[in-house]
Design a protein around this motif. Structure first.
Motif, mmCIF file in Angstrom:
data_model
loop_
_atom_site.group_PDB
_atom_site.id
_atom_site.type_symbol
_atom_site.label_atom_id
_atom_site.label_comp_id
_atom_site.label_asym_id
_atom_site.label_seq_id
_atom_site.Cartn_x
_atom_site.Cartn_y
_atom_site.Cartn_z
ATOM 1 N N LEU A 106 53.179 7.031 2.823
ATOM 2 C CA LEU A 106 53.600 8.324 3.685
ATOM 3 C C LEU A 106 53.775 7.901 4.985
ATOM 4 O O LEU A 106 52.901 8.413 5.765
ATOM 5 N N GLY A 107 54.650 7.159 5.727
ATOM 6 C CA GLY A 107 54.360 6.813 6.991
ATOM 7 C C GLY A 107 54.825 7.900 7.803
ATOM 8 O O GLY A 107 56.119 8.363 7.500
ATOM 9 N N GLU A 108 53.966 8.111 8.866
ATOM 10 C CA GLU A 108 54.439 9.218 9.882
ATOM 11 C C GLU A 108 53.849 9.102 11.350
ATOM 12 O O GLU A 108 53.098 8.145 11.468
ATOM 13 N N GLY A 109 54.563 9.832 12.137
ATOM 14 C CA GLY A 109 53.944 10.175 13.481
ATOM 15 C C GLY A 109 53.981 8.937 14.248
ATOM 16 O O GLY A 109 52.942 8.381 14.962
ATOM 17 N N PRO A 110 54.910 8.186 14.529
ATOM 18 C CA PRO A 110 55.133 7.058 15.502
ATOM 19 C C PRO A 110 54.941 7.613 16.734
ATOM 20 O O PRO A 110 55.242 8.585 17.578
ATOM 21 N N HIS A 111 53.938 6.627 17.362
ATOM 22 C CA HIS A 111 53.827 6.797 18.953
ATOM 23 C C HIS A 111 53.844 5.808 19.599
ATOM 24 O O HIS A 111 53.104 4.761 19.532
ATOM 25 N N TRP A 112 54.722 5.352 20.610
ATOM 26 C CA TRP A 112 54.783 4.352 21.525
ATOM 27 C C TRP A 112 53.701 4.384 22.743
ATOM 28 O O TRP A 112 53.974 5.180 23.419
ATOM 29 N N ASP A 113 52.849 3.509 22.900
ATOM 30 C CA ASP A 113 51.776 3.540 23.954
ATOM 31 C C ASP A 113 52.383 2.687 25.126
ATOM 32 O O ASP A 113 52.243 1.384 24.956
ATOM 33 N N GLN A 114 53.098 3.224 26.150
ATOM 34 C CA GLN A 114 53.607 2.520 27.126
ATOM 35 C C GLN A 114 52.454 1.209 27.624
ATOM 36 O O GLN A 114 52.715 0.182 28.162
ATOM 37 N N VAL A 115 51.336 1.967 27.890
ATOM 38 C CA VAL A 115 50.330 1.227 28.607
ATOM 39 C C VAL A 115 49.728 -0.209 27.811
ATOM 40 O O VAL A 115 49.690 -1.231 28.391
ATOM 41 N N GLU A 116 49.619 0.138 26.511
ATOM 42 C CA GLU A 116 49.048 -1.136 25.681
ATOM 43 C C GLU A 116 50.121 -1.833 25.288
ATOM 44 O O GLU A 116 50.052 -2.880 24.606
ATOM 45 N N GLY A 117 51.420 -1.040 24.963
ATOM 46 C CA GLY A 117 52.646 -1.957 24.570
ATOM 47 C C GLY A 117 52.459 -2.101 23.133
ATOM 48 O O GLY A 117 52.895 -2.973 22.437
ATOM 49 N N ARG A 118 51.897 -0.932 22.782
ATOM 50 C CA ARG A 118 51.783 -0.800 20.904
ATOM 51 C C ARG A 118 52.453 0.294 20.381
ATOM 52 O O ARG A 118 52.519 1.424 21.109
ATOM 53 N N LEU A 119 52.808 0.235 19.200
ATOM 54 C CA LEU A 119 53.298 1.332 18.407
ATOM 55 C C LEU A 119 52.251 1.729 17.530
ATOM 56 O O LEU A 119 51.930 0.978 16.679
ATOM 57 N N TYR A 120 51.899 3.157 17.615
ATOM 58 C CA TYR A 120 50.876 3.528 16.566
ATOM 59 C C TYR A 120 51.340 4.336 15.714
ATOM 60 O O TYR A 120 52.546 5.023 16.299
ATOM 61 N N TRP A 121 51.125 4.370 14.552
ATOM 62 C CA TRP A 121 51.601 5.304 13.285
ATOM 63 C C TRP A 121 50.602 5.319 12.229
ATOM 64 O O TRP A 121 49.541 4.655 12.183
ATOM 65 N N VAL A 122 50.809 6.539 11.509
ATOM 66 C CA VAL A 122 49.587 6.532 10.491
ATOM 67 C C VAL A 122 50.443 6.325 9.089
ATOM 68 O O VAL A 122 51.848 7.047 8.841
ATOM 69 N N ASP A 123 49.849 6.102 7.921
ATOM 70 C CA ASP A 123 50.172 6.188 6.565
ATOM 71 C C ASP A 123 49.318 7.267 6.013
ATOM 72 O O ASP A 123 48.189 7.034 5.607
ATOM 73 N N ILE A 124 49.725 8.321 5.953
ATOM 74 C CA ILE A 124 49.106 9.719 5.642
ATOM 75 C C ILE A 124 48.199 9.344 4.121
ATOM 76 O O ILE A 124 47.166 9.619 4.303
ATOM 77 N N ASP A 125 49.033 9.094 3.263
ATOM 78 C CA ASP A 125 48.436 9.032 1.789
ATOM 79 C C ASP A 125 47.812 7.634 1.591
ATOM 80 O O ASP A 125 46.968 7.521 0.763
ATOM 81 N N GLY A 126 48.072 6.602 2.375
ATOM 82 C CA GLY A 126 47.426 5.448 2.439
ATOM 83 C C GLY A 126 46.169 5.289 3.193
ATOM 84 O O GLY A 126 45.456 4.484 3.141
ATOM 85 N N ARG A 127 46.003 6.619 3.851
ATOM 86 C CA ARG A 127 44.536 6.688 4.710
ATOM 87 C C ARG A 127 44.621 5.472 5.674
ATOM 88 O O ARG A 127 43.646 4.903 5.940
ATOM 89 N N GLU A 128 45.419 5.220 6.304
ATOM 90 C CA GLU A 128 45.584 4.211 7.882
ATOM 91 C C GLU A 128 46.060 4.404 8.770
ATOM 92 O O GLU A 128 46.884 5.376 9.025
ATOM 93 N N LEU A 129 45.489 4.137 9.803
ATOM 94 C CA LEU A 129 46.010 4.314 11.591
ATOM 95 C C LEU A 129 46.462 2.883 11.683
ATOM 96 O O LEU A 129 45.830 1.637 11.341
ATOM 97 N N ARG A 130 48.018 2.381 11.825
ATOM 98 C CA ARG A 130 48.193 1.259 12.197
ATOM 99 C C ARG A 130 48.788 1.039 13.791
ATOM 100 O O ARG A 130 49.120 2.031 14.326
#
Length: 63
Positions: A15-39
């Motif tokens: 269940l991938g959700e909540g994408p957030h682009w961090d302009q400073v770090e140049g990274r895309l953060y998102w979570v897999d809610i049911d997988g219990r992961e922050l990517r």
């Protein structure tokens, strides 16, 4: 709008959700809610860091 869609990571999230682009770090953060992961995807390096949790994660935004 013209553009090209490209698969950059084959996460197969439960269940991938909540994408957030961090302009400073140049990274895309998102979570897999049911997988219990922050990517965190780094397009410059083509890598993804995965952080695992004991409980479900709803969202994450760098501070």
């Amino acid at each position: 709008m013209n553009g090209q869609i490209e698969l950059v990571t084959n996460a197969k999230a439960a269940l991938g959700e909540g994408p957030h682009w961090d302009q400073v770090e140049g990274r895309l953060y998102w979570v897999d809610i049911d997988g219990r992961e922050l990517r965190a995807y780094d397009p410059a390096a083509g890598t993804e860091d995965i952080h695992y949790f004991d409980q479900r994660v709803g969202a994450a935004v760098p501070d």
